[in-house]
Scaffold this motif. Structure first.
Motif, PDB file in Angstrom:
ATOM      1  N   VAL C 148      32.962  43.608  37.330  1.00  0.00           N
ATOM      2  CA  VAL C 148      34.211  43.940  36.661  1.00  0.00           C
ATOM      3  C   VAL C 148      34.690  42.796  35.759  1.00  0.00           C
ATOM      4  CG1 VAL C 148      36.561  44.754  36.970  1.00  0.00           C
ATOM      5  CG2 VAL C 148      34.815  45.417  38.609  1.00  0.00           C
ATOM      6  N   VAL C 149      34.606  41.543  36.269  1.00  0.00           N
ATOM      7  CA  VAL C 149      35.096  40.416  35.472  1.00  0.00           C
ATOM      8  C   VAL C 149      34.333  40.273  34.150  1.00  0.00           C
ATOM      9  CG1 VAL C 149      35.385  37.913  35.416  1.00  0.00           C
ATOM     10  CG2 VAL C 149      36.078  39.187  37.429  1.00  0.00           C
ATOM     11  N   PRO C 150      33.002  40.258  34.145  1.00  0.00           N
ATOM     12  CA  PRO C 150      32.294  40.184  32.863  1.00  0.00           C
ATOM     13  C   PRO C 150      32.616  41.366  31.943  1.00  0.00           C
ATOM     14  CG  PRO C 150      30.799  39.742  34.672  1.00  0.00           C
ATOM     15  CD  PRO C 150      32.080  40.197  35.286  1.00  0.00           C
ATOM     16  N   LEU C 151      32.765  42.544  32.533  1.00  0.00           N
ATOM     17  CA  LEU C 151      33.078  43.734  31.744  1.00  0.00           C
ATOM     18  C   LEU C 151      34.445  43.586  31.080  1.00  0.00           C
ATOM     19  CD1 LEU C 151      31.747  46.587  31.332  1.00  0.00           C
ATOM     20  CD2 LEU C 151      33.468  47.410  32.926  1.00  0.00           C
ATOM     21  N   TYR C 179      41.039  36.462  29.803  1.00  0.00           N
ATOM     22  CA  TYR C 179      40.257  35.571  30.660  1.00  0.00           C
ATOM     23  C   TYR C 179      39.135  36.275  31.415  1.00  0.00           C
ATOM     24  CZ  TYR C 179      44.266  32.389  30.203  1.00  0.00           C
ATOM     25  OH  TYR C 179      45.245  31.583  29.736  1.00  0.00           O
ATOM     26  N   GLY C 180      39.272  37.587  31.540  1.00  0.00           N
ATOM     27  CA  GLY C 180      38.323  38.289  32.415  1.00  0.00           C
ATOM     28  C   GLY C 180      38.926  38.489  33.783  1.00  0.00           C
ATOM     29  N   VAL C 181      39.487  37.423  34.354  1.00  0.00           N
ATOM     30  CA  VAL C 181      40.203  37.578  35.624  1.00  0.00           C
ATOM     31  C   VAL C 181      41.672  37.820  35.315  1.00  0.00           C
ATOM     32  CG1 VAL C 181      38.623  36.155  36.936  1.00  0.00           C
ATOM     33  CG2 VAL C 181      40.555  35.086  35.811  1.00  0.00           C
ATOM     34  N   GLY C 182      42.422  38.335  36.261  1.00  0.00           N
ATOM     35  CA  GLY C 182      43.842  38.548  36.038  1.00  0.00           C
ATOM     36  C   GLY C 182      44.374  39.767  36.769  1.00  0.00           C
ATOM     37  N   PHE C 183      45.650  40.125  36.461  1.00  0.00           N
ATOM     38  CA  PHE C 183      46.304  41.238  37.146  1.00  0.00           C
ATOM     39  C   PHE C 183      45.507  42.538  37.006  1.00  0.00           C
ATOM     40  CE2 PHE C 183      50.126  38.625  35.997  1.00  0.00           C
ATOM     41  CZ  PHE C 183      50.489  38.305  37.287  1.00  0.00           C
ATOM     42  N   ILE C 262      41.656  37.469  40.744  1.00  0.00           N
ATOM     43  CA  ILE C 262      42.969  37.490  40.091  1.00  0.00           C
ATOM     44  C   ILE C 262      43.243  36.228  39.276  1.00  0.00           C
ATOM     45  CG2 ILE C 262      44.315  36.539  41.988  1.00  0.00           C
ATOM     46  CD1 ILE C 262      46.471  38.652  41.257  1.00  0.00           C
ATOM     47  N   GLY C 263      42.512  35.147  39.524  1.00  0.00           N
ATOM     48  CA  GLY C 263      42.695  33.963  38.691  1.00  0.00           C
ATOM     49  C   GLY C 263      43.549  32.874  39.307  1.00  0.00           C
ATOM     50  N   ALA C 274      46.741  38.372  31.956  1.00  0.00           N
ATOM     51  CA  ALA C 274      46.984  36.997  32.381  1.00  0.00           C
ATOM     52  C   ALA C 274      46.597  36.811  33.842  1.00  0.00           C
ATOM     53  CB  ALA C 274      48.452  36.642  32.176  1.00  0.00           C
ATOM     54  N   PRO C 275      46.218  35.586  34.203  1.00  0.00           N
ATOM     55  CA  PRO C 275      45.925  35.329  35.612  1.00  0.00           C
ATOM     56  C   PRO C 275      47.211  35.290  36.425  1.00  0.00           C
ATOM     57  CG  PRO C 275      45.770  33.309  34.356  1.00  0.00           C
ATOM     58  CD  PRO C 275      46.008  34.406  33.352  1.00  0.00           C
ATOM     59  N   GLY C 276      47.124  35.654  37.683  1.00  0.00           N
ATOM     60  CA  GLY C 276      48.293  35.637  38.548  1.00  0.00           C
ATOM     61  C   GLY C 276      47.898  35.315  39.970  1.00  0.00           C
ATOM     62  N   ASP C 277      48.741  35.714  40.882  1.00  0.00           N
ATOM     63  CA  ASP C 277      48.485  35.446  42.290  1.00  0.00           C
ATOM     64  C   ASP C 277      49.244  36.483  43.103  1.00  0.00           C
ATOM     65  OD1 ASP C 277      47.028  33.832  43.946  1.00  0.00           O
ATOM     66  OD2 ASP C 277      48.033  31.995  43.343  1.00  0.00           O
ATOM     67  N   THR C 278      48.718  36.874  44.242  1.00  0.00           N
ATOM     68  CA  THR C 278      49.484  37.749  45.117  1.00  0.00           C
ATOM     69  C   THR C 278      49.860  36.973  46.379  1.00  0.00           C
ATOM     70  OG1 THR C 278      47.597  38.564  46.373  1.00  0.00           O
ATOM     71  CG2 THR C 278      48.140  39.742  44.349  1.00  0.00           C
ATOM     72  N   ILE C 279      50.714  37.561  47.177  1.00  0.00           N
ATOM     73  CA  ILE C 279      51.132  36.892  48.409  1.00  0.00           C
ATOM     74  C   ILE C 279      49.903  36.577  49.256  1.00  0.00           C
ATOM     75  CG2 ILE C 279      52.424  37.166  50.555  1.00  0.00           C
ATOM     76  CD1 ILE C 279      54.364  38.956  49.101  1.00  0.00           C
TER      77      ILE C 279
END
Lengths: 344, 281, 332
Positions: C148-151, C179-183, C262-263, C274-279
């Protein structure tokens, strides 16, 4: 039928349980350690070689990050820790027992990048690195980067900033350097720390994770220990030092950094050698430390740790250069040998 | 006007039904492409060494995950020993003895526990089994997984016990058997296929859990002896190896993924098989 | 509680001593009752201990930050200032993306499988989909990183930026850098993870809708689609809602697959790229390495927040079921 299946399941499980028992040796000493990912390649090598020479001693090292090394040692969940950032005075005051620092190797943190068509070394000014990580420099063809790299065709692409997501000694060294060379950094982000509130970028777990992200992401920049760049053959740049020269990270330039600051090393070995003076010095160099409790109750563990430390400062050092870490200066080894005997 | 409307309705019918077909086809093919990719990559990376050797020092190629495979099985064993009895007996309580209010509370709590994210279970197991003894251990990992096994076992046990026809109970009671004897000799055996299925599914689910192991079982580059040592496990190894930069580690992560998937799917298939065989009840 | 109290009262023997004990043993019933009751109580005990540990260990952070913890946007271990807002935002956004993708696709597939596909095909596909629901999340993470990230990086990301990114209003959701990674990537991986749940449960519910309902609608001249969309689906709506809740609960608490794609950046950004973070990903990344008591305590408070979210969701799902039973519709 169903019972038979359950029995098969349980038998597989109990075989799994019994198997390692058979290989257990009498009087084995098992040490658990955790911390920095920066020296992981040399540590795992050492622990492997040492285990081969002393089959009854196993040192299980988990590279969870320097912050983790400090935390887990303080909460007593590991026998010793490892960190690339020396513990702060507050952290030492907070711990319930005395912790000693033992330098193990010297290493360099390098800016590594992944730009299509650029395989050579880029030059990074101190301002450029601080700007990129502050988010004020966002394109690869920014004048601050371009002026240090005449003749290089830099793309107009967005810079993808990669940093660490975990508490990291590599971050400590990196931010130690940035806070020394950039006032902006110092006021906005703060002094050197293992955990950082990054203004921009994405996070990777461990040196491994950052390297992985840079390798996969076009136009990315990251900061990693030299060996990770070498092992993965990805390019890394020269960094401008205190004397204004662009220097590549290698054994000589890292050793020069240690030599420049050798006389300043205090008795507890907690010293920063980033941005050391001298024209041949690589400015983002650092010692990395093992964190060992001053008092170890278990006699077998104590002996094993002391013996390993003695081996590490002598025979162990021979493995450093194969993995691009610089050997400790002679003077430091002599002082360290004395300090080892203080462990009780 | 009306003809137009009918044409419109018919074409809407056609379009929407086609769309559902397309959606089903897309979803199913994506899911299986992904799985196929895993099997392809994992299969290409599997080797005898993978099952027999320990991990090599960082950056060196070769080595395997023998310790992680054994580690995962050991953790599952612990989870089974700790979680299954609690789940089974609590399930028996709910199905056979439970009153109204207390049962409602237990049921609600069980569902709640089932829904608690695994990472939170990890924090709980850390404060329960790591902090007091001051070291990471296989045991702590087993506690985390064991807690996760409980709610699934409870609900499936209760469900299958309730499915046992009332006349079987009545027959046993009429013959003079006491309540617990009826349960132990008639009801439980009758529902055993279903209960076993539930247990296997519960174990299969926790076999792939990673998050709660990060700070309980931790990890180990060597064999872990006994239960008090940190221990390697397949899911944690997949995580560490997948985010690392080394191509060889990526290959091993794929191989480990395939092995883990095999373990989980086989348990699932086994469970379904048992259930299918015992449907006769 | 009262039921428990009365049962316990029955347990008290008229006279103590070994004889009474033996007598009771021979009877067995009460012992079995007590034994199973004890184990049922273990579940309550465990759950209350879980809440207690989270509550006690987050004390430092709770007293330091109070309610502001929920809307403080800074997570700064350097200055000991912690707020959960970026992570709550990340958790909600990734789950929302996952549901937006998974619910329409999952529901459509379920409709196809229950209404159109031949029963044999439908059954075998559902069997395989059920197996997919059992695939461990770390494996989805592995596939996320390498597929998924490369795609996202090479194809989907640029495509979105160049098309939807230029649309007014919603364009801000798809602005670079990519970025490839992210929300969005995390949301897509989550969608892939939860879609089997939605299909499996919804199909089951749709199949329970009585045949007459469909026949009646068709007899009145409805097309196949009209009978499905206006009769069958509304009939089954609570069960379908149940499957959505199940999916939501899994998406909110999912840790590994999200952490891997998620980055890991504690920031609130409008762009989904954009990259983010979850709990959950923050706890996974930082729990073992948090230096300092306040840092650790804040992480545990994050765990508490996540627990409360699941607690509320669970309550809502319960109410939904009760409402269905009262309303006379089919319980899920």
């Amino acid at each position: 039928m169903k019972k038979a299946l359950l029995v098969v399941w349980l038998m597989t499980l109990s075989m799994a349980v019994a198997a390692p028992r058979a290989t257990a040796q009498g009087g084995a000493v098992k040490l658990n350690a955790a911390g920095a990912t920066f020296p992981t390649p040399i540590y795992t090598k050492w622990f492997d070689v040492y285990h081969t020479a002393h089959p009854n001693i196993e040192i299980n090292y988990q590279s969870i990050g320097s912050g983790g090394g400090i935390r887990q040692l303080q909460s007593g969940t590991v026998d010793f820790g490892a960190s690339d950032g020396p513990m702060s005075d507050e952290q030492l005051a907070q711990s319930k027992f005395k912790i000693l620092h033992f330098p193990t190797v010297l290493g360099a943190v390098v800016p590594t990048y992944n730009i299509a068509g650029i395989t050579g070394e880029l030059n990074f000014t101190q301002k450029a690195l601080a700007g990129i990580y502050l988010g004020t420099i966002t394109k690869w063809n920014d004048p601050e980067i371009a002026k240090a790299n005449p003749g290089v065709n830099l793309p107009a692409a967005d810079i993808v900033v990669v940093h660490r997501s975990d508490g990291s000694g590599t971050s400590y060294i990196w931010t130690d350097f940035l806070s020394k060379v950039s006032d902006d950094w110092k006021t906005k982000v703060g002094k050197a720390n293992t955990s950082v509130n990054w203004p921009v970028g994405l996070g990777g777990k461990g040196n491994e994770g950052v390297t992985g992200l840079v390798k996969q992401t076009p136009n990315a920049i990251g900061y990693i220990e030299l060996i990770y760049a070498v092992q993965n053959s990805i390019p890394y740049g020269k960094v401008q030092n205190a004397a204004g020269k662009f220097v590549k990270a290698d054994l000589a330039s890292v050793t020069a950094a240690a030599a420049a600051d050798a006389k300043n090393i205090p008795d507890d070995f907690r010293v920063s050698i980033t941005n050391a003076p001298g024209p041949t010095v690589y400015p983002i160099s650092s010692f990395t430390w093992l964190l060992i409790p001053a008092q170890i109750q278990d006699a077998a563990k104590r002996d094993a740790i002391k013996d390993f430390l003695k081996w590490m400062v002598t025979d162990g050092q021979k493995f450093n250069e194969g993995l691009t870490y610089a050997q400790l200066p002679k003077e430091v080894i002599a002082r360290e040998t004395k300090a080892i005997s203080l462990i009780q | 006007m009306s003809a137009l409307r009918i044409t419109w309705r018919k074409s809407l019918n056609f379009v929407m039904l086609t769309l559902t077909g397309v959606a089903a086809f897309a979803v199913v093919s994506v899911l299986f492409l992904i799985l196929g990719y895993l099997i392809w990559n994992g299969g290409a990376s599997l080797s005898w060494k993978f099952f027999t050797q320990l991990p090599k020092p960082v950056g060196e190629t070769g080595g395997g995950m023998a310790n992680a495979i054994v580690g995962s099985l050991k953790l599952l064993f612990l989870a089974a020993v700790m979680g299954l009895p609690v789940g089974l007996l609590a399930g028996v309580y709910l199905a056979e003895f439970g009153g109204k209010t207390f049962s409602f509370i237990v049921r609600y709590t069980t569902d709640l526990l089932n829904g608690v994210p695994s990472i939170v279970i990890g924090i709980f197991a850390y404060s329960l089994a790591v902090l007091p003894v001051k070291h990471f251990s296989a045991l702590a990992g087993g506690v985390a997984l064991g807690i996760m096994v409980i709610p699934i076992t409870v609900r499936s046990t209760e469900e299958f016990l309730r499915a046992v026809p009332g006349n079987m109970r009545e027959a046993a009671m009429a013959l003079g058997a006491s309540r617990w004897k009826t349960i132990a000799t008639v009801v439980l055996p009758a529902a055993s296929g279903g209960i076993l299925t539930g247990m296997l599914l519960a174990l299969a689910r926790v076999a792939g859990e990673t998050a709660p192991l990060l700070f309980t079982a931790f990890g180990n580059r060597f064999w872990s002896q006994g239960w008090g040592q940190p221990i390697a496990s397949l899911p944690v190894m997949i995580y560490t190896y997948a985010v690392a930069p080394y191509d060889d580690w990526h290959r091993q992560a794929w191989a480990a993924g395939l092995v883990l998937l095999g373990l989980v799917l086989l348990s699932n298939l086994g469970a379904r098989f048992i259930l299918a065989r015992s449907k006769v009840v | 509680m009262s039921a428990a109290a009365t049962t316990l009262a029955h347990e008290v023997p008229p006279q103590a001593g070994p004889r009474a004990f033996l007598h009771r043993l021979r009877q067995g019933d009460q012992i079995a009752h007590l034994l199973t009751l004890t184990f049922a109580a273990v579940i309550l005990l465990l759950t209350s201990m879980l809440v207690y540990e989270l509550w006690i260990n987050s004390h430092l952070s709770r007293t330091q930050f109070g309610w502001a913890f929920f809307w403080t946007k800074v997570w700064d271990p350097n200055f000991d200032n912690f707020g959960a807002a970026p992570f709550i935002y990340g958790t909600l956004v990734t789950s929302a993306v996952a549901l937006l993708l998974a619910v329409p696709l999952g529901l459509a597939s379920a409709i196809f499988l229950s209404e159109l596909a031949p029963r044999k095909v439908s059954d075998s596909i559902s069997f395989l989909i059920d197996l997919l629901a059992a695939v461990p999340s770390v494996i989805y993470g592995l596939l996320g990183i390498f597929i998924v990230v490369p795609l996202m990086r090479t194809t989907l990301g640029p495509l979105l930026i160049n098309t939807v990114g230029n649309v007014p209003y919603i364009g801000v959701l798809f602005r670079g850098p990519n970025y490839g990674v992210g929300f969005l990537t995390a949301g897509i991986v989550l969608a892939i993870m939860v879609v089997p749940f939605i299909i499996s449960v919804s199909r089951e519910v749709l199949l329970t809708v009585p045949r007459e309902q469909r026949e009646a609608a068709m007899a009145l001249g409805a097309t196949r689609w009209e009978s499905t969309w206006q009769v069958v689906v509304p009939w089954a709506r609570t069960g379908i809602m149940g499957s959505v809740f199940l999916a939501l609960a899994r998406a909110l608490g999912e840790t590994m697959a999200v952490t891997m794609v998620i980055g890991n950046a504690a920031a609130i950004k409008a762009s989904l790229l954009a990259p983010g973070d979850t709990i959950a990903s923050t706890i996974a990344n930082q729990f073992t390495e948090a230096t300092g008591d306040l840092y650790l305590s804040s992480l545990i408070e994050l765990g508490l927040v996540l627990f409360l979210i699941t607690f509320i969701l669970n309550g809502l799902a319960r109410i939904l079921i009760v409402a269905t039973e009262r309303g006379g519709g089919r319980p899920a």
